[in-house]
Design a protein around this motif. Structure first.
Motif, short mmCIF file in Angstrom:
data_model
loop_
_atom_site.label_atom_id
_atom_site.label_comp_id
_atom_site.label_asym_id
_atom_site.label_seq_id
_atom_site.Cartn_x
_atom_site.Cartn_y
_atom_site.Cartn_z
N VAL A 124 0.73 -1.60 -4.45
CA VAL A 124 1.68 -1.15 -5.47
C VAL A 124 0.97 -1.22 -6.81
O VAL A 124 0.23 -2.17 -7.08
N HIS A 125 1.17 -0.21 -7.65
CA HIS A 125 0.66 -0.30 -9.02
C HIS A 125 1.52 0.54 -9.95
O HIS A 125 2.36 1.33 -9.50
N THR A 126 1.33 0.36 -11.23
CA THR A 126 2.07 1.10 -12.24
C THR A 126 1.14 2.15 -12.83
O THR A 126 -0.01 1.85 -13.19
N THR A 127 1.63 3.38 -12.93
CA THR A 127 0.83 4.46 -13.50
C THR A 127 0.80 4.33 -15.02
O THR A 127 1.56 3.57 -15.61
N ARG A 128 -0.05 5.09 -15.66
CA ARG A 128 -0.13 5.09 -17.12
C ARG A 128 1.18 5.59 -17.74
O ARG A 128 1.45 5.31 -18.90
N ASP A 129 1.95 6.34 -16.98
CA ASP A 129 3.24 6.82 -17.47
C ASP A 129 4.34 5.79 -17.28
O ASP A 129 5.50 6.05 -17.61
N GLY A 130 4.00 4.64 -16.71
CA GLY A 130 4.97 3.57 -16.52
C GLY A 130 5.76 3.63 -15.23
O GLY A 130 6.68 2.86 -15.02
N HIS A 131 5.39 4.54 -14.32
CA HIS A 131 6.06 4.65 -13.03
C HIS A 131 5.42 3.70 -12.02
O HIS A 131 4.20 3.57 -11.99
N THR A 132 6.24 3.05 -11.22
CA THR A 132 5.72 2.21 -10.15
C THR A 132 5.55 3.06 -8.90
O THR A 132 6.48 3.74 -8.48
N VAL A 133 4.36 3.02 -8.32
CA VAL A 133 4.07 3.78 -7.10
C VAL A 133 3.55 2.84 -6.03
O VAL A 133 2.98 1.79 -6.33
N ARG A 134 3.77 3.22 -4.79
CA ARG A 134 3.32 2.43 -3.66
C ARG A 134 2.43 3.30 -2.78
O ARG A 134 2.74 4.45 -2.52
N SER A 135 1.30 2.74 -2.33
CA SER A 135 0.38 3.42 -1.42
C SER A 135 0.76 3.05 0.01
O SER A 135 1.11 1.90 0.29
N TYR A 136 0.67 4.03 0.90
CA TYR A 136 0.99 3.82 2.31
C TYR A 136 -0.14 4.31 3.18
O TYR A 136 -0.87 5.22 2.82
N ARG A 137 -0.23 3.72 4.37
CA ARG A 137 -1.20 4.13 5.38
C ARG A 137 -0.50 4.24 6.73
O ARG A 137 0.39 3.44 7.05
N TYR A 138 -0.94 5.19 7.52
CA TYR A 138 -0.43 5.38 8.88
C TYR A 138 -1.64 5.50 9.79
O TYR A 138 -2.42 6.44 9.66
N LEU A 139 -1.83 4.53 10.69
CA LEU A 139 -2.94 4.60 11.64
C LEU A 139 -2.58 5.58 12.74
O LEU A 139 -1.50 5.49 13.31
N LEU A 140 -3.49 6.47 13.03
CA LEU A 140 -3.20 7.51 14.01
C LEU A 140 -3.51 7.03 15.42
O LEU A 140 -4.43 6.24 15.63
N ALA A 141 -2.74 7.50 16.38
CA ALA A 141 -2.74 6.98 17.75
C ALA A 141 -4.03 7.21 18.52
O ALA A 141 -4.38 6.41 19.38
N SER A 142 -4.78 8.26 18.23
CA SER A 142 -5.96 8.57 19.06
C SER A 142 -7.18 7.72 18.70
O SER A 142 -8.19 7.79 19.39
N GLN A 143 -7.10 6.92 17.65
CA GLN A 143 -8.25 6.11 17.26
C GLN A 143 -8.34 4.86 18.12
O GLN A 143 -7.33 4.23 18.41
#
Length: 158
Positions: A124-143
């Motif tokens: 999670v981090h705050t952008t320069r515009d002051g918005h809070t954003v969250r990063s997500y990851r999805y591990l794919l099944a064939s790996q």
């Protein structure tokens, strides 16, 4: 390696397009230079010179989901779930180890939507515009080593 060069070409093309777009708006150029040019340039150089820190250790490519847009009349109908499922299926078929995205948190964001579909929050981090954003990851099944899981169905279930 070709995926890395393709990504860098895309960044260069977007940079060129942004520069050309600014040329016709002198007031916007001044504001950009005053408020954004230095951090934007640093971020651009970092993007070009390094790989994503979120990339899996096996150097397999990472698919990036940039945006999913659904007309308000169709929201809640499963269309968004199906779009994300198709993206994940194609990324998996093309050999990506994981998929990643960034979304706003709270009202106006889609963080609960992605969590419901099985995406894992990784930051999670705050952008320069002051918005809070969250990063997500999805591990794919064939790996190798990834748990086999359903990518999503049109009925809205993950």
């Amino acid at each position: 390696m070709s995926a890395l060069w393709a990504e860098r070409r895309s960044v260069a093309a977007l940079t060129f397009l942004a520069a050309v777009s600014l040329l016709g708006r002198p007031g916007l150029i001044r504001r950009f230079v005053r408020t954004r040019a230095r951090p934007w340039t640093r971020r651009l150089v970092r993007t070009i010179s390094t790989r994503s820190t979120m990339q899996p250790h096996n150097d397999a490519p990472v698919a990036v989901l940039s945006a999913v847009a659904v007309e308000p009349v169709f929201q809640g109908s499963g269309v968004g779930v199906r779009l994300v499922a198709l993206f994940l299926e194609r990324a998996d078929a093309r050999g990506a180890a994981a998929a990643e995205l960034v979304t706003l948190t709270g009202p106006g964001g889609a963080d609960r939507f992605y969590e419901r579909l099985g995406w894992s929050a990784v930051g999670v981090h705050t952008t320069r515009d002051g918005h809070t954003v969250r990063s997500y990851r999805y591990l794919l099944a064939s790996q190798p080593g990834s748990p086999a899981r359903s990518i999503g169905r049109a009925d809205g279930s993950p």
